[in-house]
Write a protein that holds these residues in place. Structure first.
Motif, PDB file in Angstrom:
ATOM      1  N   PRO A   1       0.814  -1.238   0.000  1.00  0.00           N
ATOM      2  CA  PRO A   1       0.000   0.000   0.000  1.00  0.00           C
ATOM      3  C   PRO A   1       0.834   1.268   0.000  1.00  0.00           C
ATOM      4  O   PRO A   1       0.375   2.310  -0.467  1.00  0.00           O
ATOM      5  CB  PRO A   1      -0.831  -0.118   1.290  1.00  0.00           C
ATOM      6  N   LYS A   2       2.077   1.188   0.464  1.00  0.00           N
ATOM      7  CA  LYS A   2       2.920   2.384   0.487  1.00  0.00           C
ATOM      8  C   LYS A   2       3.266   2.873  -0.921  1.00  0.00           C
ATOM      9  O   LYS A   2       3.577   4.046  -1.120  1.00  0.00           O
ATOM     10  CB  LYS A   2       4.208   2.101   1.271  1.00  0.00           C
ATOM     11  N   LEU A   3       3.204   1.960  -1.902  1.00  0.00           N
ATOM     12  CA  LEU A   3       3.568   2.337  -3.274  1.00  0.00           C
ATOM     13  C   LEU A   3       2.619   3.391  -3.846  1.00  0.00           C
ATOM     14  O   LEU A   3       2.972   4.114  -4.771  1.00  0.00           O
ATOM     15  CB  LEU A   3       3.556   1.098  -4.185  1.00  0.00           C
ATOM     16  N   THR A   4       1.389   3.486  -3.301  1.00  0.00           N
ATOM     17  CA  THR A   4       0.412   4.446  -3.841  1.00  0.00           C
ATOM     18  C   THR A   4       0.176   5.630  -2.902  1.00  0.00           C
ATOM     19  O   THR A   4      -0.755   6.401  -3.092  1.00  0.00           O
ATOM     20  CB  THR A   4      -0.921   3.733  -4.136  1.00  0.00           C
ATOM     21  N   GLU A   5       1.036   5.786  -1.897  1.00  0.00           N
ATOM     22  CA  GLU A   5       0.924   6.955  -1.023  1.00  0.00           C
ATOM     23  C   GLU A   5       1.683   8.127  -1.640  1.00  0.00           C
ATOM     24  O   GLU A   5       2.788   7.953  -2.143  1.00  0.00           O
ATOM     25  CB  GLU A   5       1.521   6.641   0.358  1.00  0.00           C
ATOM     26  N   VAL A   6       1.097   9.325  -1.615  1.00  0.00           N
ATOM     27  CA  VAL A   6       1.743  10.536  -2.120  1.00  0.00           C
ATOM     28  C   VAL A   6       1.922  11.508  -0.959  1.00  0.00           C
ATOM     29  O   VAL A   6       0.962  11.766  -0.223  1.00  0.00           O
ATOM     30  CB  VAL A   6       0.888  11.193  -3.243  1.00  0.00           C
ATOM     31  N   TRP A   7       3.128  12.052  -0.824  1.00  0.00           N
ATOM     32  CA  TRP A   7       3.439  12.900   0.346  1.00  0.00           C
ATOM     33  C   TRP A   7       3.786  14.336  -0.019  1.00  0.00           C
ATOM     34  O   TRP A   7       3.974  15.175   0.840  1.00  0.00           O
ATOM     35  CB  TRP A   7       4.595  12.275   1.134  1.00  0.00           C
TER      36      TRP A   7
END
Ligand code: MG
Length: 261
Positions: free
Chosen positions: A28-34
């Motif tokens: 799921p971290k692959l689709t997080e935007v910061w």
């Protein structure tokens, strides 16, 4: 199978299920935007109150942010009346427009048709918000202000219409004498160097909390007679209409804008 072997088998089974679920869905971290982090805007006490980054166009005191929009002479002061925290149209002095020019923005404005309004059709509390003033006089893209609480007119000219272009999605009028709100999101048109249209104007408008224009694409500047058309312009004033008819004067208050470009 004894108890400890059963427990081990169950644990292995659960691990296999969670591993399968993970491998099917990925990390799921692959689709997080910061980045970029949105700026902090402190909201007002209510959605009608100006947030921290808004430009206050009228705070109840004066018309310093406005000028007369009647003539090409842009130095003429706005001729409307300010009293009791409210601007009121002074018939015959001409529309008023902001000194500052805007491209895309979010606008909040409140308006009131007098309780003792007379007349019918278009001659009943007629004013308007020109979302971009593109010339002297009533030239631009008009979001109609009118009393349609108990008044009939052509639907593409009723309250909340983009005048003679777009029928509102609902009639959300309050009674004459009550304050009403418009919350507007305006996307200015863009033009090519040669003056041709690059992208049309768009507007979303909410009347008293009710959606009345939903990302409506405009066909050009408002025309009383004939079809709308585009003519190249850049950042523009916001203009309020002095319709000049015999109706009792319309009032405005609490006007603020958030430029979006
Ligand atoms: Mg009007």
């Amino acid at each position: 199978m004894n108890d400890s072997v059963k427990k081990m088998a169950l644990a292995l089974g659960a691990g296999l299920i969670s591993f399968t679920a993970f491998s099917q869905q990925g990390d799921p971290k692959l689709t997080e935007v910061w980045q970029p982090v949105p700026k902090i805007v402190t909201p007002g006490n209510t959605p009608s109150d100006a947030p921290s980054d808004a430009i206050i166009l009228f705070d109840g005191r004066n018309l310093d942010k406005w000028r007369c929009g009647k003539n090409a002479d842009t130095t003429q002061p706005a001729g409307w009346t300010v009293a009791n925290g409210v601007i009121t149209v002074k018939k015959g002095t001409g529309s008023i427009e902001t000194k500052q020019r805007f491209m895309d923005y979010q606008l909040h404005i409140e308006w009131r048709i007098p309780a003792n309004i007379t007349g019918s059709g278009q001659a009943r509390g007629n004013s308007g918000v020109f979302l971009a003033s593109t010339g002297a006089g009533d030239v631009g893209y008009e979001l109609q202000v009118l009393d349609c609480y108990n008044n009939t007119t052509y639907v593409n000219g009723q309250t909340g219409s983009i005048y003679k272009q777009a029928i509102p999605l609902a009639n959300a009028c309050r009674k004459p004498g009550e304050w009403q709100t418009y919350d507007i999101i305006w996307t200015a048109p863009r033009f090519n160097e040669d003056g041709s249209l690059k992208s049309p104007a768009r507007v979303t408008a909410i009347h008293n909390g009710v959606l009345i224009q939903n990302n409506t694409e405009l066909k050009g500047i408002t025309q009383y007679i004939g079809t709308p058309y585009y003519k190249k312009h850049g950042a523009s004033s916001i203009k309020l209409q002095d319709h000049g008819d015999p109706s009792e004067p319309i009032s405005f208050r609490n006007i603020w804008v958030r430029p979006l470009d």
